[in-house]
Design an enzyme around this catalytic site. Structure first.
Site, mmCIF file in Angstrom:
data_model
loop_
_atom_site.group_PDB
_atom_site.id
_atom_site.type_symbol
_atom_site.label_atom_id
_atom_site.label_comp_id
_atom_site.label_asym_id
_atom_site.label_seq_id
_atom_site.Cartn_x
_atom_site.Cartn_y
_atom_site.Cartn_z
ATOM 1 N N ARG A 151 40.925 48.159 25.983
ATOM 2 C CA ARG A 151 39.915 47.286 26.591
ATOM 3 C C ARG A 151 38.874 48.138 27.326
ATOM 4 O O ARG A 151 39.221 49.000 28.116
ATOM 5 C CB ARG A 151 40.600 46.286 27.536
ATOM 6 C CG ARG A 151 41.407 45.240 26.784
ATOM 7 C CD ARG A 151 42.140 44.305 27.712
ATOM 8 N NE ARG A 151 43.360 44.875 28.224
ATOM 9 C CZ ARG A 151 44.257 44.199 28.962
ATOM 10 N NH1 ARG A 151 44.031 42.946 29.283
ATOM 11 N NH2 ARG A 151 45.366 44.777 29.388
ATOM 12 N N VAL A 158 51.087 44.045 33.028
ATOM 13 C CA VAL A 158 51.649 43.902 34.377
ATOM 14 C C VAL A 158 52.909 43.033 34.364
ATOM 15 O O VAL A 158 53.948 43.429 34.886
ATOM 16 C CB VAL A 158 50.582 43.305 35.330
ATOM 17 C CG1 VAL A 158 51.223 42.817 36.627
ATOM 18 C CG2 VAL A 158 49.546 44.360 35.648
ATOM 19 N N CYS A 194 40.901 47.131 34.007
ATOM 20 C CA CYS A 194 40.808 46.849 35.446
ATOM 21 C C CYS A 194 39.480 47.252 36.077
ATOM 22 O O CYS A 194 38.735 46.398 36.543
ATOM 23 C CB CYS A 194 41.962 47.530 36.168
ATOM 24 S SG CYS A 194 43.542 46.776 35.754
ATOM 25 N N PHE A 208 49.514 47.467 41.782
ATOM 26 C CA PHE A 208 48.752 48.729 41.761
ATOM 27 C C PHE A 208 49.239 49.689 40.680
ATOM 28 O O PHE A 208 48.823 50.846 40.653
ATOM 29 C CB PHE A 208 48.851 49.414 43.127
ATOM 30 C CG PHE A 208 48.326 48.556 44.247
ATOM 31 C CD1 PHE A 208 46.957 48.463 44.480
ATOM 32 C CD2 PHE A 208 49.182 47.811 45.042
ATOM 33 C CE1 PHE A 208 46.453 47.650 45.492
ATOM 34 C CE2 PHE A 208 48.689 46.996 46.054
ATOM 35 C CZ PHE A 208 47.318 46.915 46.278
ATOM 36 N N LEU A 209 50.125 49.230 39.784
ATOM 37 C CA LEU A 209 50.652 50.163 38.780
ATOM 38 C C LEU A 209 49.551 50.671 37.850
ATOM 39 O O LEU A 209 48.533 50.005 37.668
ATOM 40 C CB LEU A 209 51.780 49.514 37.964
ATOM 41 C CG LEU A 209 51.497 48.246 37.136
ATOM 42 C CD1 LEU A 209 50.725 48.545 35.869
ATOM 43 C CD2 LEU A 209 52.797 47.555 36.794
ATOM 44 N N LYS A 249 43.172 44.767 46.794
ATOM 45 C CA LYS A 249 43.205 45.216 45.393
ATOM 46 C C LYS A 249 41.799 45.599 44.908
ATOM 47 O O LYS A 249 41.600 46.634 44.269
ATOM 48 C CB LYS A 249 43.803 44.101 44.519
ATOM 49 C CG LYS A 249 43.811 44.387 43.048
ATOM 50 C CD LYS A 249 44.704 45.542 42.664
ATOM 51 C CE LYS A 249 44.454 45.958 41.233
ATOM 52 N NZ LYS A 249 45.185 47.132 40.831
HETATM 53 N N1 LIG Z 1 46.747 46.310 33.189
HETATM 54 C C1 LIG Z 1 46.847 46.942 34.348
HETATM 55 O O1 LIG Z 1 47.004 48.161 34.412
HETATM 56 C C2 LIG Z 1 46.786 46.162 35.636
HETATM 57 C C3 LIG Z 1 47.148 46.795 36.837
HETATM 58 C C4 LIG Z 1 47.106 46.059 38.013
HETATM 59 C C5 LIG Z 1 46.694 44.743 38.003
HETATM 60 N N2 LIG Z 1 46.329 44.146 36.818
HETATM 61 C C6 LIG Z 1 45.939 42.740 36.835
HETATM 62 O O2 LIG Z 1 47.042 41.975 36.378
HETATM 63 C C7 LIG Z 1 46.585 40.850 35.619
HETATM 64 C C8 LIG Z 1 47.204 40.867 34.230
HETATM 65 O O3 LIG Z 1 46.718 42.012 33.561
HETATM 66 P P1 LIG Z 1 47.361 42.503 32.178
HETATM 67 O O4 LIG Z 1 46.680 43.772 31.831
HETATM 68 O O5 LIG Z 1 48.837 42.477 32.290
HETATM 69 O O6 LIG Z 1 46.876 41.324 31.220
HETATM 70 P P2 LIG Z 1 47.263 41.073 29.688
HETATM 71 O O7 LIG Z 1 46.052 40.500 29.065
HETATM 72 O O8 LIG Z 1 47.878 42.306 29.115
HETATM 73 O O9 LIG Z 1 48.405 39.958 29.753
HETATM 74 C C9 LIG Z 1 48.200 38.652 30.172
HETATM 75 C C10 LIG Z 1 49.217 37.756 29.460
HETATM 76 O O10 LIG Z 1 49.160 36.448 30.022
HETATM 77 C C11 LIG Z 1 49.409 35.510 28.973
HETATM 78 N N3 LIG Z 1 48.987 34.176 29.406
HETATM 79 C C12 LIG Z 1 47.732 33.691 29.544
HETATM 80 N N4 LIG Z 1 47.771 32.425 30.009
HETATM 81 C C13 LIG Z 1 49.075 32.095 30.175
HETATM 82 C C14 LIG Z 1 49.765 30.925 30.646
HETATM 83 N N5 LIG Z 1 49.114 29.831 31.056
HETATM 84 N N6 LIG Z 1 51.131 30.939 30.677
HETATM 85 C C15 LIG Z 1 51.796 32.045 30.268
HETATM 86 N N7 LIG Z 1 51.191 33.177 29.838
HETATM 87 C C16 LIG Z 1 49.853 33.205 29.789
HETATM 88 C C17 LIG Z 1 48.631 36.106 27.811
HETATM 89 O O11 LIG Z 1 49.056 35.573 26.572
HETATM 90 C C18 LIG Z 1 48.946 37.594 27.963
HETATM 91 O O12 LIG Z 1 50.099 37.962 27.247
HETATM 92 C C19 LIG Z 1 45.060 40.938 35.621
HETATM 93 O O13 LIG Z 1 44.550 40.160 36.669
HETATM 94 C C20 LIG Z 1 44.803 42.404 35.891
HETATM 95 O O14 LIG Z 1 43.573 42.635 36.528
HETATM 96 C C21 LIG Z 1 46.381 44.829 35.630
#
Ligand SMILES: NC(=O)c1ccc[n+]([C@@H]2O[C@H](COP(=O)([O-])OP(=O)(O)OC[C@H]3O[C@@H](n4cnc5c(N)ncnc54)[C@H](O)[C@@H]3O)[C@@H](O)[C@H]2O)c1
Length: 448
Positions: free
Chosen positions: A335, A11, A266, A155-156, A210
């Site tokens: 995941r 995201v 998700c 929502f992507l 969400k």
């Molecule tokens: N993946 C999806 O398709 C999607 C879609 C919509 C919403 N979301 C939500 O968005 C959020 C992120 O999801 P994601 O899939 O991108 O997660 P991800 O695990 O791919 O990425 C999270 C990143 O945050 C970093 N991080 C952790 N703690 C940190 C800190 N204190 N400072 C800086 N960086 C830090 C991690 O190293 C990691 O690179 C989640 O809550 C998820 O539910 C995800």
């Protein structure tokens, strides 16, 4: 605007890059040194179609930078987005440790900043209702300076993330005050030029939107899987049922494909988090408890098919090919992928597994290491295998050369967890074919 994106995952990286692409200056901060090093070399740490080019273009234009240095990341920020992970904890509740750690960092940065501009802190991570308040409190415990909170769930979809972000169906913003809403509206204006809405609402409602959206989609998947299981027992064909059902405009045809159940980063965790919210509030989310159970059972049901087919066989002498590891096509995200559950079950039985996925070998290796073999292409994964299991419906699996496949396999058996083939075609090509919500066929079957 000067934006800081905390977290460069699926995201944060897409969001930060797309904001840079509309002219903002974006710094993406991550605690993962390896990710930031890759990004500095121009390599995206995740697979997302079109992202490499967009990162390169905006980095070259000086609008997009990456760092692990918290001080540098926050110093000039006008809007700070928290986009870190919120995985399920052991009890199913969303684990907020990354979000709250980021909040503390932000609080300390606001405290030490000499700027008089009031920053907006936006929670983009998917978080249970009430989390923005916890983030606000965590920041306030580090600074007495004024800042503003906003909730802006994302929502992507992985695999189509850039298009989804650039042309969102809607943007949801929760905030307390009009000026924060106005600044968020300004930021998103370039993305809604075709008239799609920006909904400004209170923060708890934005947080709930969400979960409600993801849980609805997960419910559709579990619903169609339940119908598929009944189809198998009553001799109906889920594909026909699906066609008949989905032509009703009130129902529609999205997210109603039977298969191995939902996976990914998700739906599984968001359904569990919503169930926990139900428990915590004294109003159990009964429907979602069933949605979750149906989803878990779906993987077991598919494994039962494999077990019955090989009943009595010496499992340790079996070799199985797996097509598709990613939880869905278009991503390298594994995941909660059903493929991993199935492969782990097969490995426990002593089966030799060779897998092929167009983009997810590296991510899979992080979990399964060298317990399985990775093939260079789909066809070579079949060499001498006792069966093929299709776990992800990548386009390139949809029209393979069936004759070559049959000759490569030791025995022509396919377990199709995504229903990508016609049963009649499978019978004609001489396969024993097991799918979801449809009777199995073999060359001897007369009426498929
Ligand atoms: N993946 C999806 O398709 C999607 C879609 C919509 C919403 N979301 C939500 O968005 C959020 C992120 O999801 P994601 O899939 O991108 O997660 P991800 O695990 O791919 O990425 C999270 C990143 O945050 C970093 N991080 C952790 N703690 C940190 C800190 N204190 N400072 C800086 N960086 C830090 C991690 O190293 C990691 O690179 C989640 O809550 C998820 O539910 C995800």
């Amino acid at each position: 605007m000067q934006i800081t994106m905390v977290g460069t995952g699926y995201v944060g990286l897409v969001t930060g890059t797309c904001f840079a692409n509309t002219g903002n200056h974006v710094i993406c901060l991550d605690v993962d040194q390896k990710k930031i090093e890759k990004l500095h070399q121009g390599i995206s740490p995740i697979y997302e179609p079109g992202l490499d080019e967009l990162i390169a273009r905006n980095a070259k234009a000086g609008r997009l930078d990456f760092t692990t240095d918290k001080t540098a990341a926050y110093v000039d920020a006008e809007i700070i987005f928290i986009a870190v992970g919120t995985p399920s904890g052991d009890d199913g509740r969303a684990d907020l440790k990354y979000v709250l750690a980021a909040a503390k960092d932000i609080g300390n940065a606001i405290e030490s900043s000499s700027s008089t501009k009031e920053k907006i802190v936006v929670v983009k991570s998917t978080v249970p209702v009430g989390t923005n308040k916890k983030v606000e409190d965590a920041i306030k415990s580090c600074t007495s300076k004024t800042f503003h909170m906003a909730s802006n769930p994302e929502f992507l979809k992985e695999g189509a993330a850039i298009n989804d972000f650039n042309k969102p169906d809607r943007v949801v913003v929760g905030c307390h005050d009009k000026s924060t809403g106005d600044r968020m509206r300004d930021l998103y204006d370039p993305f809604v030029r075709q008239g799609n809405p920006i909904f400004i609402m209170d923060i708890p409602s934005a947080e709930m939107v969400k979960y409600a959206a993801n849980c609805m989609l997960a419910t559709k998947i579990s619903f169609i899987n339940e119908v598929a299981n009944l189809c198998e027992r009553y001799g109906a064909d889920i594909n026909e049922v699906r066609r008949g059902m989905c032509s009703d405009k009130r129902i529609g045809n999205q997210f109603l494909y039977p298969g191995l159940g939902y996976g990914g980063s998700c739906f599984p965790k968001d359904v569990l988090a919503m169930i926990s919210m139900g428990q915590d509030s004294g109003h159990p989310a009964q429907l979602l408890e069933s949605v979750h159970k149906v989803n878990q059972d779906q993987r077991d049901a598919f494994m039962t098919k494999i077990n019955s087919h090989f009943d009595g066989a010496d499992w340790s002498s079996l070799k199985v090919a797996v097509w598709g590891i990613a939880f869905k096509p278009g991503t390298d995200d594994i995941r909660e992928a059903p493929s991993i559950t199935l492969m782990q079950k097969l490995l426990d039985k002593g089966v030799t597994v060779t897998a092929f996925d167009p983009v997810a070998h590296e991510t899979s290796q992080e979990i399964l290491s060298d317990k399985i073999t990775y093939a260079d292409d789909a066809i070579s994964a079949l060499e001498d295998a006792d069966a093929l299991i299709v776990c992800t419906d990548w386009d390139e699996f949809k029209h393979p050369d069936f004759d070559t496949m049959r000759h490569k396999l030791k025995t022509p058996v396919i377990f199709d967890g995504r229903n990508i083939y016609r049963r009649s075609l499978m019978r004609e090509h001489g396969f024993v074919y097991h799918s979801v919500g449809r009777a199995s066929v073999s060359p001897e079957t007369t009426n498929a």
